[in-house]
Scaffold this active site. Sequence first.
Site, short mmCIF file in Angstrom:
data_model
loop_
_atom_site.label_atom_id
_atom_site.label_comp_id
_atom_site.label_asym_id
_atom_site.label_seq_id
_atom_site.Cartn_x
_atom_site.Cartn_y
_atom_site.Cartn_z
N THR A 96 1.01 -1.33 0.06
CA THR A 96 -0.31 0.74 0.08
C THR A 96 0.68 1.84 -0.03
OG1 THR A 96 -2.08 -1.06 1.47
CG2 THR A 96 -1.69 1.16 1.04
N LYS A 171 -7.72 1.00 -1.97
CA LYS A 171 -6.71 0.68 -0.70
C LYS A 171 -7.25 1.46 0.48
CE LYS A 171 -4.74 -2.01 2.37
NZ LYS A 171 -3.76 -2.54 2.18
N LYS A 239 0.93 4.65 8.33
CA LYS A 239 1.14 4.90 7.16
C LYS A 239 0.12 5.12 5.80
CE LYS A 239 2.51 2.12 4.31
NZ LYS A 239 1.21 0.70 3.54
#
Length: 289
Positions: A96, A171, A239
């Site tokens: 990701t 995502k 993140k």
Amino acid sequence: MKSIGWIGVGIMGKPMVRNLQKAGYTLHIYARNREKVADVIQEGAIFHDTIGDCAQGRDAVITMVGFPKDVEEVYFAPGNILDRADPGTYLIDMTTTSPALAQRIFQQGRQRGLRVLDAPVTGGDIGARAGTLSILVGGEAADYQACRPLLAAMGTNLSHQGPAGCGQHAKLANQIMIAGTLSGLCEGLRYAEAKGLDGRKLLGALATGAAGSKQMDALGGKILAGDHAPGFFLKHFVKDMTLALGESRDSGLSLEVLGQVLENCRDLEERGLGDLGTQALMVHYRPEE
């Protein structure tokens, strides 16, 4: 398509490698620490000392690393993937990461005759082990179709979301949804504790109702037990949410729940809890832990 290079054999990557091996693919792997992948080497994976050697001569190269800076390194550093992969190779980044970075890899790869997909996953370590991940793919439709058998060895819900970068956008939307769901789960359980309810009895009663969720199924029991072992690192969730918040602001969106959950998780990371699982968000509500 039989010879696969794999860079990033961690909590998620290792079971995905195993599922590819079970499906009959030959796995060539690279990891910074050979000792940590000794088990998959014993199971037949071929270890390489450099990323370039791992990438050269493969039908496809798959990356599953930690952060955007790691993605940049494995693709763009001299002698690494873009320099060494043979023309015609499929490059699939399952990390990701930034949609803009995914588009950059796609553009640079296409100039070198490489076929590039961004294909982040959702489903956690449980889905990785079971081979039931959802895989969200961006890139050329024809390349996605060519890689479907490969992806199907790792996941059961495969979807082409659009051009390069769209897998990453999908995502990030997923992570935004999880942020709200996970924080709601923690807050509901903390409320139940404060009112003297039996948490396990409550989860059993709510799991099949409107409040039920994958987060409840996977993490509810762990939260009650104070089990913070990682299936997905809190630091990686930070993140992902940071990326999502930046992309949201670029589109003029104000996503207040995302921002608050990110703030809470960043505080936990600053307290040294980044290597715990995402369920450690409950520590925000149980400061005594």
